[in-house]
Scaffold this active site. Sequence first.
Site, mmCIF file in Angstrom:
data_model
loop_
_atom_site.group_PDB
_atom_site.id
_atom_site.type_symbol
_atom_site.label_atom_id
_atom_site.label_comp_id
_atom_site.label_asym_id
_atom_site.label_seq_id
_atom_site.Cartn_x
_atom_site.Cartn_y
_atom_site.Cartn_z
ATOM 1 N N ALA A 46 8.412 -26.317 32.491
ATOM 2 C CA ALA A 46 7.589 -27.392 31.921
ATOM 3 C C ALA A 46 6.811 -28.144 32.991
ATOM 4 O O ALA A 46 6.693 -29.351 32.956
ATOM 5 C CB ALA A 46 8.450 -28.352 31.089
ATOM 6 N N ILE A 47 6.316 -27.383 33.952
ATOM 7 C CA ILE A 47 5.553 -28.020 35.028
ATOM 8 C C ILE A 47 4.192 -27.353 35.184
ATOM 9 O O ILE A 47 3.997 -26.200 34.812
ATOM 10 C CB ILE A 47 6.297 -27.964 36.381
ATOM 11 C CG1 ILE A 47 6.663 -26.530 36.733
ATOM 12 C CG2 ILE A 47 7.509 -28.859 36.361
ATOM 13 C CD1 ILE A 47 7.295 -26.394 38.085
ATOM 14 N N HIS A 49 2.055 -26.235 38.114
ATOM 15 C CA HIS A 49 2.117 -26.013 39.559
ATOM 16 C C HIS A 49 0.809 -26.414 40.233
ATOM 17 O O HIS A 49 -0.267 -26.268 39.647
ATOM 18 C CB HIS A 49 2.352 -24.524 39.848
ATOM 19 C CG HIS A 49 3.729 -24.049 39.507
ATOM 20 N ND1 HIS A 49 4.775 -24.094 40.399
ATOM 21 C CD2 HIS A 49 4.233 -23.511 38.371
ATOM 22 C CE1 HIS A 49 5.860 -23.595 39.830
ATOM 23 N NE2 HIS A 49 5.570 -23.233 38.594
ATOM 24 N N VAL A 172 4.072 -6.566 15.225
ATOM 25 C CA VAL A 172 3.199 -5.405 15.436
ATOM 26 C C VAL A 172 4.073 -4.174 15.675
ATOM 27 O O VAL A 172 4.909 -4.149 16.577
ATOM 28 C CB VAL A 172 2.257 -5.642 16.633
ATOM 29 C CG1 VAL A 172 1.499 -4.376 16.987
ATOM 30 C CG2 VAL A 172 1.307 -6.793 16.328
ATOM 31 N N ARG A 316 10.953 -14.465 31.846
ATOM 32 C CA ARG A 316 9.623 -14.347 32.436
ATOM 33 C C ARG A 316 9.178 -12.883 32.327
ATOM 34 O O ARG A 316 9.983 -11.973 32.508
ATOM 35 C CB ARG A 316 9.654 -14.725 33.913
ATOM 36 C CG ARG A 316 10.443 -15.985 34.267
ATOM 37 C CD ARG A 316 10.518 -16.037 35.779
ATOM 38 N NE ARG A 316 11.313 -17.114 36.323
ATOM 39 C CZ ARG A 316 12.631 -17.080 36.473
ATOM 40 N NH1 ARG A 316 13.339 -16.048 36.038
ATOM 41 N NH2 ARG A 316 13.264 -18.079 37.055
ATOM 42 N N ILE A 341 2.358 -12.328 32.495
ATOM 43 C CA ILE A 341 2.134 -13.769 32.690
ATOM 44 C C ILE A 341 3.486 -14.454 32.914
ATOM 45 O O ILE A 341 4.087 -15.021 31.998
ATOM 46 C CB ILE A 341 1.381 -14.385 31.492
ATOM 47 C CG1 ILE A 341 0.148 -13.551 31.127
ATOM 48 C CG2 ILE A 341 0.991 -15.834 31.821
ATOM 49 C CD1 ILE A 341 -0.915 -13.444 32.208
ATOM 50 N N CYS A 442 22.605 -36.256 21.179
ATOM 51 C CA CYS A 442 23.575 -35.719 20.199
ATOM 52 C C CYS A 442 23.174 -34.320 19.753
ATOM 53 O O CYS A 442 23.909 -33.669 19.020
ATOM 54 C CB CYS A 442 23.782 -36.669 19.020
ATOM 55 S SG CYS A 442 22.766 -36.341 17.560
#
Lengths: 483, 424
Positions: A46-47, A49, A172, A316, A341, A442
């Site tokens: 979640a960065i 770069h 697909v 990845r 990617i 929670c």
Amino acid sequence: MYDVAIIGAGVTGSAIARELSKYHARICVIDREEDVCCGTSKANSAIIHAGFDAEPGSLKAKLNVRGNAMMDALAGELDIPFTRTGSLVVCTASQNRADLEALMEKGRKNGVPDLRILERDELLTLEPNISDDVVCALFAPTGGIVCPFHMTMAFAENACTNGVSFFLNTKVDHIEKSEDGYRIDTTHTDSGKTETFAAKVIVNAAGVYADVLNNMVSAHKLHITARKGEYCLLDKDAGTHVSHTIFQLPSKMGKGVLVTPTIHGNLLIGPTAVDVENKDAVNTTQAGLDSLGRTASLSVKNIPMRQVITSFAGLRAHEEGGDFVIGEAADAPGFINAAGIESPGLSSAPAIGEMVAQLAAEFLGLSANPDFIPHRKGILRPETLSMEERNRLIAEHPEYGNIICRCEMITEGEIMDAIHRPLGARSLDGVKRRTRAGMGRCQSGFCSPRTMEILEREVPMQMFDITKNGVGSNLVVGLNKEL
Amino acid sequence: MKNYDLVIVGGGPAGLAAAVSARDNGIESILILERDKELGGILNQCIHNGFGLHTFKEELTGPEYAARFIDQAAERNISYKLNTMVMDIAVMDSGEKKVTAMNREDGMFELCAKAVILAMGCRERSRGALNIPGYRPAGIYSAGTAQRLVNMEGYMPGREVVILGSGDIGLIMARRMTLEGATVKVVAELMPYSGGLKRNIVQCLDDFNIPLKLSHTVIDIEGKDRVEAVTIAEVGADRKPVPGTEERYTCDTLLLSCGLIPENELSKNAGVSISPVTSGPVVNDSLETDVPGIFACGNVLHVHDLVDYVSQEAAVAGKNAALYIQNGSSGDARTVEIVPEGGVRYTVPKFIRPERIDDTVTVRFRVGDVYKNCAVCVYLDDELLQKKKRPVMAPGEMEQIILTKEKLGAHPDLGRIIIRIEEA
């Protein structure tokens, strides 16, 4: 007949769809999952770069730096939660300072702005919890943190608003060259029915499965390995333990793990890196989770690992060539790959979208779409309003006065918005990714039955059909005493 | 900003009993803020019996027990707001508390209160907090969530069930799921002893031939969409899985009953100090936190196993909040710390003010291990005050001792009170 069929509704496919919707064309996006952002795009660091890591001249380097630079404008246009916190690559006493300098040099060649090396004293003022062994760090002020769900959804929703059709729950099975393009055979994962799509151009943005699709039509085989990364997410109480994304200087011991605040105020630690055979193996492992705290402590001290609220794994899409594979397959005209990617894929997505859309537009000779709407509004967060504004909102829409998720303080109004907007949520996880309901400490213990009631009422749908994340993940199996 | 003498956060058993007690001690202006659609709290989903043996000398179900207190509150015309979430509690310069809350009808609003009683209860430890490896499919529920689905909504979360953790809710749900038609294959417990009450092991597991595997934990969860199987393994003294002991259970549901965590986010924001052992506020004999005028009771203070004790404790908090409101402060008094030692994990209260307590004060605590043929010893400094023999003590059962004002008063120079488990 579609002009372009994009396969894969992750951040790459969605960014491409949005860019392509700037052109006058018939476009569709096909994905086997029930929602956008269900694969690699939902389980990563979640960065954004800065772009110093990739080899100069590579697509990764070029598109990362370009994608990073595009983020401010995009975040404004598409209402994507994004902050440039800056990133640090820390070097410990036992590591080689020259490696850090080489990294800085590489970054400069890639065009990353304002890189500099900070000595320990200055570093400590920025990050008091940096490990005692750390002697210096490479500082990249352009590094940032982002909500990967909202980034993907922003692209997808905006593409949808601009006329792109999305076919979810659509797997697909086969692709074949036809006279004027390609024939795509699919199966709907919910109904089991088959459907065939025809498209002049195919964009292959299928993540870890991109090799399978490419290899159906091209003799230039791709080989993508799923490289698993496990993460631990910590409570917001630990969210200020660091204020930058902290990487470790890669060494013989491996690439290390990062420690970063998230855009929502949690602390994230990860990822591990293990190649796996199974392209769906998003399970965490004891060994992986155990290693995270240990490895993270090399760069950041006193991480309160007791405050972990969840752990997850992402895959990845590592192509054996090591770089992104973007462009038309040499022996399959109009079959455009956006494959391999892996990191920095999220950061590069805006630039990949631009590049691939341009390739497709050139191939098809597309003209600009004069009706393109560039803006998308995210889900209204009442917490950003003043009390007066909030009370005006509640007077008009009382559902914004009803808290459903008590940990993240998410209202019924936000959940209803998540359900009713373009490509709206249809599952518990769909609501969670859009609103954060259930994402707190929670972990949906209290709010899941209430969110299910709202889905039942608003979609509307049967309680038995409500799933956690799509086909087969139903949450209840019958009425009492019915089993 | 509307003014109240007392605002109570939470309308479960603790909040209700605190309100009743505060009213009976002379406080007219009371408001209960409840986030759910009805009063009674988690008792509303506890449809099994066994509640109220101490308080009412009869066996009630959870909703019946709650109804008794809801009636008492109604008889006293105590005001409450439902579907109302408290967003923040802050201490103003005047010492009064500003309570910010929200609901559909009133929007977001602020109240001014002379005193606040925290009665927000607790939450269940989640799969994420347990950090169990494996997939993250549908079918993993905390026992309480499953209990709500089954008992309040009428939906079955699964057919074939494995339960991790032998907390009381897990044990109760083993029986409930069985009665509703599911198959409970096994209950695995990490510790070498159960976390629940003995009577629940007998009535909910033994009576239904459900095996309880102590010193076992879940080491893997299979199934990408819905749970397909879990693997459990024995753990050693270090609580790490022992290789070679893995057993795979096919199932579609994993219920978790691995501990409850007091929900003190509001308390922390208000500046209340939290005990790292209980995860609840540190309180004195008035059940007052270290923020004057903020009191705590029930599961937000420390996790109870019997609601009767919650009601008793809440009555103490209500009474003392009333005194605080009437006197304008808690006043200064000599404070003595209770020091838990030798197996005692914590005590509630943590501090005693010998001159200010009633004739007696009840000190509740839990032990950290199973003890047999032992004794609970209370020392006033070095002097043994009492030694109460106990055949068996376990972490799953809350213990209590009673201190008298008379005995404490005889020690004007008392430095500390020590509570310790010793051999009988």
